[in-house]
Motif scaffolding. Structure first.
Motif, PDB file in Angstrom:
ATOM      1  N   ASN A  77       1.029   4.160  -3.001  1.00  0.00           N
ATOM      2  CA  ASN A  77       0.864   5.599  -2.778  1.00  0.00           C
ATOM      3  C   ASN A  77       2.053   6.385  -3.334  1.00  0.00           C
ATOM      4  N   GLU A  80       0.829  -1.202   0.000  1.00  0.00           N
ATOM      5  CA  GLU A  80       0.000   0.000   0.000  1.00  0.00           C
ATOM      6  C   GLU A  80       0.867   1.257   0.000  1.00  0.00           C
ATOM      7  N   LYS A 129       1.598   6.626  -6.996  1.00  0.00           N
ATOM      8  CA  LYS A 129       0.517   7.556  -7.321  1.00  0.00           C
ATOM      9  C   LYS A 129       0.991   9.002  -7.248  1.00  0.00           C
ATOM     10  N   ASN A 130       1.827   9.306  -6.263  1.00  0.00           N
ATOM     11  CA  ASN A 130       2.278  10.677  -6.033  1.00  0.00           C
ATOM     12  C   ASN A 130       3.629  10.982  -6.675  1.00  0.00           C
TER      13      ASN A 130
END
Length: 307
Positions: A297, A293, A300-301
């Motif tokens: 993230n 997870e 994604k960023n």
């Protein structure tokens, strides 16, 4: 029925009658113009005229007489008649105004939302840039390395630029911790592989025991874990430089009668961005779900560094 009125009460009676008519017309706003006209005619009542000479009252003449037309103009006011006749057009105008206000409200609200979203994105981008600058100052994984993989090919850090990398330092003779951590690393990579929207992650295993972990030993060892796992080894100096770049502590323990020993070393899994920049690390307390997870993230960023 309008009662007797004196001369001084005429204006009061007139006001009451006008208010009564206005109130009656308000209750019929939803009817058609024709119905309002009928309501106007039916609301007219029989009027009486005051006898100024004898102070006696008697019925007024027919409404068409002169007194009805001039002296006591008690018919519906002209403005009321116009309001009743124009009710339909007023309703349409009100609907148009309502739609206009709704459109303006939606436009204004959309503008506010767009501005907020733009400012939010700008703030996130600025936060990421600051995070990258902080990571650069940490100076972890900033250097290069040159090691042999488990097939005997020379590999450097540049070979892995453009890929997400999970990196672990250990040794093949480790009895339990290293296998457990590599199993966890393999599970993380397998989990991320299930999401086709995410880029592939390259797992790496760098030995901290180059004296025993040669190319052949690594080739045999990495087969027990993820199929993309690459084992890396080299000379003691090359391995030491690679570990130093990531601030890895490694110290061989005393040898037993069989010449076997344990290497005390840092137990961390490192995440490296496609730019070759260290982003995060995970200790033994993090399980594969939490690590996956976290990496998701980061992906994604992720903001690519300018060339």
């Amino acid at each position: 029925m309008l009662g007797l009125v004196g001369g001084s009460d005429f204006n009061i009676v007139l006001g009451r009658l006008q208010r009564y008519v206005l109130k009656s017309s308000a209750t019929r706003l939803t009817n058609s113009t024709h119905n309002f006209q009928r309501a106007q005619l039916s609301s007219q009542t029989t009027l009486y005229r005051h006898n100024t000479s004898t102070h006696k009252t008697g019925p007024l003449t027919h409404p068409q007489q002169t007194f009805w037309r001039s002296s006591c103009p008690l018919s519906l006011p002209l403005i009321t008649q116009r309001a009743l006749l124009s009710h339909g057009s007023n309703t349409s105008t009100a609907k148009i105004k309502l739609r206009t206000r709704l459109a303006v409200t939606l436009l204004f609200g959309g503008s506010i939302l767009s501005a907020w979203w733009y400012m939010h994105n700008e703030k996130e981008q600025e936060h990421r840039r600051q995070r990258i600058e902080q990571l650069k100052q940490v100076a972890v994984g900033q250097g290069d390395f040159s090691l042999l993989d488990h097939r005997g090919h020379r590999r450097t850090k540049k070979d892995f630029l453009g890929s997400w990398v999970l990196l672990y330092f250990g040794f093949t003779h480790c009895p339990d911790i290293c296998p457990d951590e590599l199993d966890k690393l393999s599970a993380v990579v397998a989990t991320l592989d299930k999401d086709p929207s995410l880029p592939a992650v390259q797992p790496l295993f760098v030995t901290v025991d180059p004296e025993r972990d040669d190319v052949a030993s690594l080739e045999k060892y990495v087969k027990d874990f993820h199929p993309r796992l690459i084992g890396l080894t080299g000379t003691p100096e090359e391995v030491k430089m690679a570990g130093k770049d990531f601030r890895v502590y490694a110290s061989p323990g005393p040898k037993d009668d069989d010449g076997d020993y344990i290497v005390d070393h840092t137990i961390l899994i490192y995440l490296v961005s496609p730019d070759g920049l260290f982003l995060d690390y995970y200790n033994r307390m993090k399980n594969d779900v939490q690590i996956a997870e976290s990496i998701r993230n980061h992906m994604k960023n992720y903001v690519k560094l300018p060339n």
